[in-house]
Scaffold this motif. Structure first.
Motif, PDB file in Angstrom:
ATOM      1  N   ALA A 144       0.842  -1.195   0.000  1.00 58.52           N
ATOM      2  CA  ALA A 144       0.000   0.000   0.000  1.00 58.52           C
ATOM      3  C   ALA A 144       0.880   1.249   0.000  1.00 58.52           C
ATOM      4  O   ALA A 144       1.627   1.487   0.952  1.00 58.52           O
ATOM      5  N   LEU A 145       0.802   2.020  -1.081  1.00 64.90           N
ATOM      6  CA  LEU A 145       1.636   3.211  -1.222  1.00 64.90           C
ATOM      7  C   LEU A 145       0.777   4.409  -1.626  1.00 64.90           C
ATOM      8  O   LEU A 145      -0.335   4.251  -2.145  1.00 64.90           O
ATOM      9  N   GLN A 146       1.325   5.594  -1.440  1.00 66.82           N
ATOM     10  CA  GLN A 146       0.720   6.831  -1.919  1.00 66.82           C
ATOM     11  C   GLN A 146       1.723   7.519  -2.847  1.00 66.82           C
ATOM     12  O   GLN A 146       2.488   8.400  -2.414  1.00 66.82           O
ATOM     13  N   PRO A 147       1.756   7.107  -4.123  1.00 73.15           N
ATOM     14  CA  PRO A 147       2.805   7.568  -5.043  1.00 73.15           C
ATOM     15  C   PRO A 147       2.862   9.089  -5.224  1.00 73.15           C
ATOM     16  O   PRO A 147       3.938   9.646  -5.433  1.00 73.15           O
ATOM     17  N   ILE A 148       1.718   9.766  -5.151  1.00 69.30           N
ATOM     18  CA  ILE A 148       1.728  11.209  -5.369  1.00 69.30           C
ATOM     19  C   ILE A 148       2.352  11.933  -4.181  1.00 69.30           C
ATOM     20  O   ILE A 148       3.145  12.864  -4.339  1.00 69.30           O
ATOM     21  N   ARG A 149       2.033  11.470  -2.983  1.00 69.35           N
ATOM     22  CA  ARG A 149       2.592  12.102  -1.785  1.00 69.35           C
ATOM     23  C   ARG A 149       4.031  11.674  -1.527  1.00 69.35           C
ATOM     24  O   ARG A 149       4.830  12.459  -1.003  1.00 69.35           O
ATOM     25  N   LYS A 150       4.349  10.424  -1.850  1.00 66.77           N
ATOM     26  CA  LYS A 150       5.679   9.898  -1.571  1.00 66.77           C
ATOM     27  C   LYS A 150       6.244   9.212  -2.818  1.00 66.77           C
ATOM     28  O   LYS A 150       6.376   7.981  -2.870  1.00 66.77           O
ATOM     29  N   PRO A 151       6.560  10.002  -3.858  1.00 70.35           N
ATOM     30  CA  PRO A 151       7.011   9.398  -5.120  1.00 70.35           C
ATOM     31  C   PRO A 151       8.295   8.593  -4.988  1.00 70.35           C
ATOM     32  O   PRO A 151       8.486   7.615  -5.707  1.00 70.35           O
ATOM     33  N   TRP A 152       9.186   8.976  -4.063  1.00 66.94           N
ATOM     34  CA  TRP A 152      10.445   8.238  -3.955  1.00 66.94           C
ATOM     35  C   TRP A 152      10.251   6.890  -3.274  1.00 66.94           C
ATOM     36  O   TRP A 152      11.001   5.950  -3.535  1.00 66.94           O
TER      37      TRP A 152
END
Length: 406
Positions: free
Chosen positions: A64-72
Motif C-alpha cells: 500500500a503506497l501513496q505515489p503522489i505524496r511519496k514518489p520516492w
C-alpha cells in the motif's frame, strides 16, 4: 526469482471491474510463469483499500503506497521489481476521466521508465484523447514500453494515429479469464433478467453534470427498463446488480445505492447480494437468463459466462471491445435515444438464445486473441530470468542491466 510489479491493478477496489482485471491478470501471470518454468513473485503496488483483499497467496505481496505524496517510496518499490505490468485500470489511458486521474497515472508511468525497469502495458483501452497535449504525454510513455497490448481494434487504431511505431498486440480483455462458479441448470420459469445500474451515470459523472454526454435521462431510462420487464408477459424476475459497491465515501460511484433507490420505487424487483469479490459477482450474473448494464465488466462477466447481454455504452470502449470480438449488440447511451435503446434491448431479449450462441463464439475469439499477450509476456519473463541467472553466475547484481528488449 523474478519479482513482477503490478501497477494500476487493485487488491480491494470497490469497483469489481478493476478487481476482475487484477484477479485475471494475476492468474495469467501465474499460468505463464508455470508453463515457462520461471520462479516468480508478484508485488501488487496498490493504494489504500477499505475492502478485504480479493487476491492473495504465498507468491504475492500487497504494497500500500501513496505515489503522489511519496514518489520516492514508490520509485524504490519499482526498483525492487524486475518488470512492471501496468493495466491502467482497464480504461484510464485516456483523458475522459479528467486531468487528475491522467496526471496520477503518468507520473507513475514516468517513474517506472526512469527506473529502467521494463514497462508492460497489459491489454487495455487507449484513448480517446480530447486534448492534443494529453495525447502527446501519453504517447511518450507508450513508445517506451517493452510490450504494448490493447483490448480492441479502436485502441490499436488510436495508437497508430498517435504515431506509435512499436509493434502492438491486439488482444482482448483479460477478465474473459475471470474464474467463476457455473450455475446449476436453469429452470425455464421465471426468466431472470439482470440490470446493472451505474451509480456514476446516475450521479451525472464526476462533474454531476452529465459528464459523459448521455442523450437521455439515465435514471428515467432505468425506470422504464424495469417497468417494462415487470409488465412483460413472461413475468420476468428483475435483478438489480451492483458492480461498484462503495465501502467508504464513494457514494458518487456507488451502484448499490442506485439499485436500492430504484428497488424502493419498484417493490417487485430483487437487489443482488453485496459481493465481496469479482468472482462472486460473475457467479451470480452467470445464473441469470438475460443481462444489460453500463458497467463494462459486469457485461463482460455475463458475456464470458454465456449469458446473453446488451452492453449500455457511455464511451467507445464498449463497442471497441465487443465489436472486436464480433458481438454487435452494444447500445450507445451517448448517441442512441431512449426509445431506440428500449427497442434494441427488448429485441435482444426476444432473441436471447441467438445472442447466447453468438457470445459463446465471440468468447472463443477473445480467448484466442489473449494468447498473443500471454505468449509475449512469457517470452519477456524467460529473457529476464535468463539474464538474471547469467549475471548471478558472474557474481553481479541480478537487478542491474535489466533486459528491456521486446
Amino acid at each position: 526469482m523474478i519479482n513482477v510489479g503490478l501497477l494500476f491493478h487493485s487488491s480491494g477496489n470497490d469497483n469489481l471491474g478493476v478487481g476482475a482485471l487484477t484477479v485475471s491478470d494475476l492468474e495469467i501471470l501465474r499460468e505463464v510463469a508455470r508453463d515457462r518454468s520461471v520462479d516468480m513473485h508478484v508485488t501488487l503496488i496498490d493504494g489504500r483499500n477499505q475492502r478485504k483483499p480479493y487476491v492473495g497467496g504465498s507468491d504475492i505481496t500487497i504494497l500500500a503506497l501513496q505515489p503522489i505524496r511519496k514518489p520516492w517510496t514508490f520509485y524504490a518499490a519499482v526498483r525492487r521489481c524486475d518488470l512492471i505490468v501496468d493495466i491502467g485500470g482497464g480504461d484510464s489511458l485516456s483523458d475522459i476521466y479528467g486531468w487528475k486521474r491522467f496526471a496520477k497515472m503518468h507520473l507513475q508511468k514516468y517513474l517506472v521508465l526512469f527506473s529502467g525497469r521494463p514497462l508492460v502495458l497489459a491489454p487495455q483501452t487507449v484513448g480517446p484523447f480530447r486534448s492534443s497535449l494529453y495525447r502527446a504525454i501519453a504517447a511518450f510513455s507508450i513508445r517506451r514500453a517493452a510490450i504494448i497490448a490493447t483490448r480492441d481494434s479502436e485502441s490499436t487504431r488510436a495508437l497508430r494515429e498517435m504515431q506509435v511505431p512499436n509493434p502492438v498486440i491486439e488482444a482482448s480483455d483479460v477478465a474473459l479469464r475471470l474464474p467463476f462458479t457455473p450455475p446449476a441448470e436453469r429452470r425455464a420459469s421465471p426468466v431472470k433478467v439482470g440490470l446493472n445500474v451505474s451509480g456514476l451515470l446516475a450521479s451525472g459523472g464526476y462533474t454531476r453534470n452529465n459528464m459523459f454526454g448521455l442523450r437521455m435521462d439515465y435514471r428515467e431510462l432505468m425506470r422504464r427498463i424495469i417497468a417494462d420487464f415487470l409488465r412483460h408477459p413472461d413475468k420476468c424476475e428483475v435483478h438489480l446488480v451492483a458492480h461498484v459497491i462503495a465501502s467508504g465515501q464513494g457514494a458518487l460511484e456507488d451502484d448499490l445505492r442506485a439499485c436500492r433507490d430504484l428497488a424502493a420505487e419498484f417493490p417487485g424487483v430483487r437487489v443482488a447480494p453485496v459481493f465481496e469479490t469479482p468472482s462472486e459477482a460473475k457467479s451470480y450474473i452467470a445464473g441469470l437468463d438475460f443481462f444489460m448494464g453500463a458497467r463494462m465488466h459486469a457485461c463482460i462477466a455475463a458475456f464470458s459466462a454465456g449469458v446473453p447481454v446488451v452492453p449500455m455504452a457511455y464511451s467507445r470502449k464498449f463497442a471497441g471491445l465487443f465489436g472486436s470480438l464480433g458481438y454487435e449488440h452494444t447500445v450507445d447511451c451517448t448517441t442512441d435515444s431512449a426509445e431506440d435503446i428500449l427497442a434494441r434491448i427488448f429485441g435482444a431479449y426476444e432473441n436471447r438464445d441467438c445472442l447466447a450462441a453468438q457470445a459463446r463464439d465471440s468468447l472463443e475469439v477473445g480467448l484466442t486473441k489473449l494468447k498473443s499477450y500471454e505468449n509475449a509476456l512469457g517470452d519477456l519473463l524467460e529473457r529476464i530470468d535468463a539474464s538474471r541467472a547469467q549475471r548471478k553466475r558472474r557474481g553481479g547484481n541480478p537487478h542491474s542491466g535489466i533486459d528491456r528488449s521486446r
